[in-house]
Design a protein around this motif. Structure first.
Motif, mmCIF file in Angstrom:
data_model
loop_
_atom_site.group_PDB
_atom_site.id
_atom_site.type_symbol
_atom_site.label_atom_id
_atom_site.label_comp_id
_atom_site.label_asym_id
_atom_site.label_seq_id
_atom_site.Cartn_x
_atom_site.Cartn_y
_atom_site.Cartn_z
ATOM 1 N N GLY A 93 -68.601 62.123 11.186
ATOM 2 C CA GLY A 93 -69.202 61.062 12.127
ATOM 3 C C GLY A 93 -68.507 59.696 12.154
ATOM 4 O O GLY A 93 -68.984 58.641 13.063
ATOM 5 N N LYS A 94 -67.715 59.432 11.188
ATOM 6 C CA LYS A 94 -67.068 57.930 11.009
ATOM 7 C C LYS A 94 -65.871 57.949 11.282
ATOM 8 O O LYS A 94 -64.884 58.856 11.035
ATOM 9 C CB LYS A 94 -67.286 57.721 9.429
ATOM 10 C CG LYS A 94 -68.838 57.588 9.036
ATOM 11 C CD LYS A 94 -68.958 57.222 7.535
ATOM 12 C CE LYS A 94 -70.547 57.128 7.131
ATOM 13 N NZ LYS A 94 -70.860 56.949 5.848
ATOM 14 N N PRO A 95 -65.260 56.866 11.878
ATOM 15 C CA PRO A 95 -63.960 56.713 12.386
ATOM 16 C C PRO A 95 -63.060 56.606 10.755
ATOM 17 O O PRO A 95 -63.513 55.782 9.825
ATOM 18 C CB PRO A 95 -63.840 55.429 12.837
ATOM 19 C CG PRO A 95 -65.065 55.280 13.256
ATOM 20 C CD PRO A 95 -66.114 55.813 12.336
ATOM 21 N N VAL A 96 -61.969 57.410 10.925
ATOM 22 C CA VAL A 96 -61.118 57.326 9.903
ATOM 23 C C VAL A 96 -59.629 56.991 10.184
ATOM 24 O O VAL A 96 -59.340 57.486 11.440
ATOM 25 C CB VAL A 96 -60.986 58.690 9.040
ATOM 26 C CG1 VAL A 96 -62.578 58.774 8.525
ATOM 27 C CG2 VAL A 96 -60.914 59.592 9.802
ATOM 28 N N ALA A 97 -58.939 56.515 9.573
ATOM 29 C CA ALA A 97 -57.579 56.223 9.912
ATOM 30 C C ALA A 97 -56.875 57.457 9.552
ATOM 31 O O ALA A 97 -57.121 58.289 8.458
ATOM 32 C CB ALA A 97 -56.978 54.885 8.952
ATOM 33 N N VAL A 98 -55.812 57.767 10.204
ATOM 34 C CA VAL A 98 -55.113 59.229 10.146
ATOM 35 C C VAL A 98 -53.698 58.969 10.550
ATOM 36 O O VAL A 98 -53.383 58.108 11.026
ATOM 37 C CB VAL A 98 -55.556 60.305 11.121
ATOM 38 C CG1 VAL A 98 -57.061 60.618 10.634
ATOM 39 C CG2 VAL A 98 -55.611 59.972 12.547
ATOM 40 N N ARG A 99 -52.838 59.518 9.399
ATOM 41 C CA ARG A 99 -51.540 59.419 9.794
ATOM 42 C C ARG A 99 -51.165 60.794 10.567
ATOM 43 O O ARG A 99 -51.571 61.932 10.323
ATOM 44 C CB ARG A 99 -50.697 59.800 8.568
ATOM 45 C CG ARG A 99 -49.276 59.345 8.602
ATOM 46 C CD ARG A 99 -49.079 57.646 8.490
ATOM 47 N NE ARG A 99 -47.684 57.603 8.742
ATOM 48 C CZ ARG A 99 -47.094 56.650 9.188
ATOM 49 N NH1 ARG A 99 -47.713 55.764 9.988
ATOM 50 N NH2 ARG A 99 -45.536 56.608 9.021
ATOM 51 N N VAL A 100 -50.634 60.613 11.820
ATOM 52 C CA VAL A 100 -50.056 62.029 12.647
ATOM 53 C C VAL A 100 -48.739 61.788 13.033
ATOM 54 O O VAL A 100 -48.216 60.747 13.019
ATOM 55 C CB VAL A 100 -51.075 61.868 13.957
ATOM 56 C CG1 VAL A 100 -52.558 61.903 13.534
ATOM 57 C CG2 VAL A 100 -50.559 60.814 14.951
ATOM 58 N N ARG A 101 -48.160 63.021 13.327
ATOM 59 C CA ARG A 101 -46.846 63.149 13.824
ATOM 60 C C ARG A 101 -47.009 63.275 15.400
ATOM 61 O O ARG A 101 -47.731 64.070 15.730
ATOM 62 C CB ARG A 101 -45.951 64.246 13.331
ATOM 63 C CG ARG A 101 -46.047 63.837 11.848
ATOM 64 C CD ARG A 101 -45.532 65.100 10.899
ATOM 65 N NE ARG A 101 -44.120 65.147 11.101
ATOM 66 C CZ ARG A 101 -43.320 66.195 10.601
ATOM 67 N NH1 ARG A 101 -43.866 67.047 10.016
ATOM 68 N NH2 ARG A 101 -42.080 66.073 10.731
ATOM 69 N N ALA A 102 -46.087 62.604 16.085
ATOM 70 C CA ALA A 102 -46.296 62.607 17.539
ATOM 71 C C ALA A 102 -44.919 62.689 17.941
ATOM 72 O O ALA A 102 -43.744 62.481 17.431
ATOM 73 C CB ALA A 102 -46.959 61.284 18.161
ATOM 74 N N LEU A 103 -44.867 63.152 19.331
ATOM 75 C CA LEU A 103 -43.576 63.068 20.001
ATOM 76 C C LEU A 103 -43.771 62.446 21.328
ATOM 77 O O LEU A 103 -44.376 62.590 22.149
ATOM 78 C CB LEU A 103 -43.302 64.833 20.324
ATOM 79 C CG LEU A 103 -41.921 65.279 20.840
ATOM 80 C CD1 LEU A 103 -41.273 65.154 19.442
ATOM 81 C CD2 LEU A 103 -42.030 66.745 21.047
#
Lengths: 858, 266
Positions: A93-103
């Protein structure tokens, strides 16, 4: 110019998900239109794979291009992605920073029938698997609430909201994880398989393939570990760490590299990384068969109290604490336990405590501080002769010598810091360990006490070894890992070091069976040992889907050993000053005086290249071949002044394939690996010494298969290992090593159609099944097989949970260990001097009932 | 796809590495027997001539054997080792004893099976003990003998019961080596040289030749304990040389004892 809608895609192959707590993916709010720069004059669309950080506030930062499409296109893509806004990822329920891969889809100007928004997955280096490490994305900026963990990729882990045609999960920001080195690199989250009955944290190792544990020394004695054809004894061929803190004890007289894992509270084990083979430049001393690192964490937050009672007078009280506003890597645990044990002479008392706090250092760093304390006292039954059992002279669970057993303590503190500066991650850890151990074992009865001419006439006084060791260890490790772009691909480089100093005092005496007094000192050593290692570990991606990973490690080993009992006999003793029965003499031939002590020093450097070639993924398959060399420093007992190579060298090769895929909430990962390992100076168990002694060269050839399937209400892991271990000179089988190891761990859980006080109940069932094939024994014999089933069940309502664990459900009388050697326990009318079958009895059926209550937390 | 097929094959290929196989050697059980010389006839006296020209007739000769052992190691010196067990690895043992009638060539079985490995034995041992080989005192009669010796027309009827107890204790001359003559060594006949490989299904047979026990005995110097009729005694100590020679005879590692593997009929 038409600009089609497009949506930044979240990449498919997730590598990390919380096992019990799913991460809700970030959702784009309003994807920006991305137009191809007109100045480029392109008429075709372009796809630019990126890696970016979705911050806690939904903004985007740290955008980097994974595969360049040209500078101008790259810049346009980065600029566009930097403008994106998301509903941030949520965990608990808490915002977290995430590392994602995107196109990023750059749409070229007209035609009007522009392609619709596409959601595509981009290739990754490693397929997701329950046993695979995270995606080899650049290490993210660490955030305190965001651990990394591994599981087969699941579409949403039960809670995601991404469209079904966009299988996805995210790499949650957290601490940097080692990159995968080959197919035998297993990162195993414990998860729901924590419910499978296990006696201790050592048994969690069986979640990785090919591991068989036995124990002939009692509940407080370290387990004997067999891995991939290696008899690693109590850890001498496996590098064990807990959160990076070493467990192997250099200079332990019972076995150099002895690793006692009993200080670890099993409920605090979050995951394990088991790398089977020396393929990672980070692996150091003792990583002959491989390495195992325990990552600690407590998923259940709040305060949990658990009481367990059951067979053989077992009672256990466990308290666990996980602050609700901290990550799972902040926890505390304390436990006291006692048991009378089964059969004769198997009682134990123990207490242990562990605690760790993880905090943040600004936006780009985190630190951990931790400590552990442990103490135990126990008795053990030792071995029995099969012929005595057959003749009714002893019972299956009896003992010959009730003086066997021991005690142990361990105290350690550690701290580490990880920070990110640009594209570089820096890590530093220091640790301090204080450890003591006393062990009394008698494998041979009354066999070894030879009459020396200078001694008073005596009979066999007994072979009970009393070994004592205490050790102080101070050490540190650290690395700097950086990434960059070259050849249009992301490249990585890590430079690291390891340093460890040990001061060890160790003695071994034999105890008179009649008086209980020591009658001879076999060994008395004071050692100062050093190990300083440097390594370079890089990942080179020459083209997409090809990665060469590896590097070089060099270790300097130093030994300074003071033998305080250097002269144990003299051929012409002085008649004026006869040495008599003294163990440590101060005379040479004809009574010439000399000091009873002698110091030996030596040092050597060993360099160890290690490399893996990874190909893929191709439709969720990743192929790899690996090569590596390892080292095991030699027992200080064998140190001779200025002899330059005080260690055994290992060469290992393997080839394998990994597979990982998800179907809705179900994820599956599988591995198949072929391997060959050679050791130039192996350790062979000597029953008369009660420890491993240096022998000749050996080779192991085998195959490992592993699969793990997880879903919303089940978790199933299974593995099989086939191996053939032979001596290089005779080609005979190495004794005691199982050629077939099968293991299955299963857990199912669901809400029950039961209500109490208007609240639902949840139930779970679990089972661990083991099959160990016959083991070759000396003198052309083979052991019995072992087959055990260990089921468990639990019922949870509100904060209360009732649990039932059964081990050895079928109550089979199995032989945990079998040997052929010579012993004389005075059980027959004349001494028994010919090799005979001996065994260690495995535990009968054990039933334990537990009740726990959790207050606060989630 | 080809890739998928190859991968599936790799994922599912069961590699049978073979049965457990061999870690070297073999363990087995065997029957054990003891006997007198082949020309001895049960129930009849045994006659022979010694190297001192005595014509000897044995009417009774019973040897108590406590245990038998075979060892893989070839011993290089008889008296150098103060231990009662040899270095190297023992390859066969019979740990229950019995009395052997040395005047019979019939095979007399030891009470329990022996145990061994299939290694070639280079050394044999006969333990002449009634119980604990390390015990200070052992009243077991090891050798019970009765007979008569004749030379130059003079007969010397004799008898004796020999034990190996405190009466055989040897005091070391060097005070720095008090343990150099342990009593247990007196009870162990070793090393009996051999080159013997076990035969599958065979029994271990110990043959004792009483003729060799008396090879060097000067019967005329035995203690005379009676005159009418004359009777001589083999002392149970080192009181006279002939008695000592009989004692040394039963402990001789050369000539008196022989081991063999034989297929025996049941």
């Amino acid at each position: 110019m038409l600009v089609g809608w497009f949506l930044g895609a979240v990449v498919v192959l997730a590598s990390t998900l919380a096992s019990a707590q799913a991460v809700i993916l970030p959702k784009p709010r309003q994807p920006p239109e991305v137009a191809m720069p007109a100045s480029l004059g392109r008429t075709e669309d372009a796809l630019v794979p990126l890696t970016l950080t979705v911050n806690q506030d939904g903004t985007v930062s740290e955008v980097s291009v994974e595969e360049s499409q040209g500078d101008a296109i790259d810049q346009a893509a980065v600029a566009a992605a930097s403008q994106w806004r998301f509903d941030p990822a949520l965990r608990e329920g808490k915002p977290v920073a995430v590392r994602v891969r995107a196109l990023v889809h750059l749409v070229a100007p007209p035609p009007p029938a522009a392609t619709p928004a596409k959601i595509e997955s981009s290739p990754t280096d490693t397929p997701v698997s329950a046993a695979a490490p995270p995606l080899p994305a650049p290490p993210a900026v660490p955030a305190p609430d965001q651990p990394q963990n591994n599981q087969p990729h699941q579409n949403q882990a039960g809670t995601g909201t991404a469209p079904a045609d966009r299988p996805a999960a995210v790499t949650v920001q957290g601490r940097a994880r080692p990159t995968q080195h080959g197919s035998s690199d297993f990162v195993v989250p414990v998860g729901r398989l924590q419910a499978v009955p296990r006696k201790n944290a050592s048994e969690l190792l069986t979640l990785a393939p090919g591991i068989f544990l036995s124990n002939e020394g009692g509940a407080g004695h370290a387990e004997r570990v067999y891995l991939r054809g290696f008899d690693a004894r109590e850890g001498q061929d496996i590098e064990f760490t807990v959160g990076g803190v070493p467990i192997n004890e250099s200079g332990n007289l019972h076995g150099n590299g002895f690793a006692d894992l009993h200080f670890i509270i099993p409920e605090l084990v979050h995951s394990l990384r088991v790398l089977e083979g020396p393929f990672d430049p980070r692996q150091g001393n003792y990583a002959v068969a491989g390495s195992a690192d325990y990552d600690l964490g407590l998923e259940q937050r709040g305060l949990t109290a658990k009481f367990t009672t059951g067979s053989f007078g077992t009672e256990r009280l466990l308290l666990l604490f996980g602050p609700t506003d901290a990550s799972i890597h902040s926890f505390g645990g304390v436990e006291v336990q006692k048991s009378d044990g089964y059969g004769q002479n198997r009682d134990q008392r123990l207490a242990r405590a562990m605690g760790q706090y993880q905090g943040s250092l600004g936006k780009n760093g985190s630190f951990r501080l931790g400590a552990a304390a442990y103490g135990t006292r126990y008795h053990s039954a030792g071995v029995l002769r099969q012929d005595d059992l057959d003749q009714g002279r002893v019972g299956f669970y009896d003992t010959y010598d009730p003086r066997q057993g021991g005690d142990a303590t361990r105290f350690h503190v550690y701290g580490d810091v990880e920070s990110r500066s640009g594209r570089t991650t820096l890590y530093q850890q220091v640790f301090l360990i204080r450890r003591s151990m006393r062990l009394r074992e008698n494998f041979t009865g009354f066999l070894l006490d030879q009459q020396l001419g200078r001694q008073q006439p005596h009979d066999q006084r007994g072979d009970l070894f009393d070994t004592y060791m205490d050790e102080d260890t101070l050490g540190a490790r650290g690395f700097a890992r950086s990434e960059g772009q070259a050849l249009g691909q992301r490249q990585e480089l890590e430079l690291g070091y390891f340093a460890r100093a040990d001061r060890v005092s160790a003695t071994r005496q034999r105890i008179d069976a009649n008086t209980g007094d020591p009658y001879v000192t076999d060994t008395d050593l004071a050692s100062t040992l050093g190990d300083i290692g440097l390594y370079l570990d890089g990942t080179v991606r020459p083209i997409p889907r090809v990665a060469v990973r590896g590097g070089l490690r060099a270790d300097l080993f130093t030994f300074d050993v003071l033998d305080r009992c250097a002269v144990k006999d003299v051929s012409r003793p002085s008649s004026d000053n006869p040495p008599g029965d003294a163990s440590c003499l101060s005379q040479q031939r004809f009574g010439v005086y000399r000091e009873p002590t002698e110091r030996s020093s030596t040092a050597a450097i060993q360099t160890m290249p290690r490399a893996s070639l990874l190909l893929g993924p191709f439709q969720s398959f990743l192929f790899s071949v690996s090569y590596g060399t390892g080292v095991r420093s030699i027992d200080p007992n064998y140190i001779t002044e200025d002899v330059g190579t005080p260690f055994a060298s290992i060469s290992a090769y393997e080839g394998g394939v990994s597979y990982a895929h998800g179907w809705g909430p179900v994820g599956m990962s599988a591995r198949s690996v072929f391997f060959v390992t050679h050791v130039d100076r192996d350790l062979i168990f000597s029953e008369s010494e009660g420890r491993n002694l240096v022998g000749g060269g050996t080779t192991r050839t085998g195959w490992v298969g592993a699969v793990r399937v997880t879903g919303g209400h089940f978790d199933q892991s299974a593995n099989v290992t086939l191996v053939r271990s032979t001596f290089d000179d005779t080609h005979l089988l190495v004794p005691y090593v199982p050629d077939l190891v099968l293991r299955s761990d299963s857990s199912v859980w669901t809400e029950l159609p039961l209500r109490l006080g208007g609240q639902r109940m949840t139930g779970s069932l679990s089972a661990g099944v083991s099959y160990i094939g016959r083991r070759a024994l000396p003198y052309g014999q083979s052991s019995h097989t072992i087959f055990t089933i260990d089921p468990g069940a639990s019922l949870k309502w509100q904060p209360f949970e009732l649990g039932l664990e059964v081990t050895n459900l079928l109550d089979t009388r199995y032989r945990l260990a079998e040997y052929n050697f010579v012993s004389d326990f005075h059980s027959q009318s004349a001494p028994t001097l010919v090799p005979a079958r001996h065994f260690v009895a495995g535990s009968p059926r054990t039933v334990l009932l537990s009740l726990s209550v959790t207050l606060g937390g989630s | 796809m080809l890739v998928s097929r190859v991968v599936i094959a790799l994922l599912t290929l069961p590699w049978v590495v073979g049965c457990v196989g061999n870690a070297g050697g073999d363990l087995f059980e065997f029957e054990a027997y003891g006997k007198g010389p082949d020309d001895a006839i049960f129930g009849e006296p045994y006659r022979f001539t010694t190297g001192r020209d005595y014509q000897v007739q044995l009417d009774r000769a019973v040897l108590h054997v406590g245990a038998l052992y075979l060892n893989r190691a070839q011993q290089t010196s008889v008296g150098s080792d103060t231990s009662c067990t040899l270095p190297g690895i023992y390859s066969a043992e019979v740990t229950t004893g019995r009395d052997l009638d040395l005047l019979s060539s019939e095979q007399q079985p030891f009470p329990e099976l022996g145990h061994g490995t299939d290694d070639t034995a280079r050394t044999g041992e006969v333990w002449l003990t009634g119980g604990d080989v390390y015990a200070e005192s052992d009243p077991t009669v090891i050798f019970d003998v009765k007979g008569s010796a004749e030379k130059d027309g003079i007969a010397y009827p004799f008898s004796g019961k020999l034990t190996i107890s405190t009466n055989r204790k040897v005091t070391p001359q060097n005070p720095a080596l008090p343990g150099s003559k342990p009593l247990c060594k007196e009870r162990v006949v070793s090393p009996i040289a051999m080159d013997l490989s076990p035969v599958p299904g065979a029994s271990l047979v110990l043959t004792v030749d009483p003729q060799k026990i008396f090879a060097n005995v000067e019967f005329s110097e035995l203690e005379r304990i009676d005159d009418d009729p004359p009777e001589y005694r083999i002392r149970d100590d080192d009181g006279d040389q002939p008695s000592l020679n009989v004692y040394n005879g039963i402990r001789a590692s050369v000539g008196v004892y022989a081991f063999d593997w034989r297929i025996t009929s049941k």
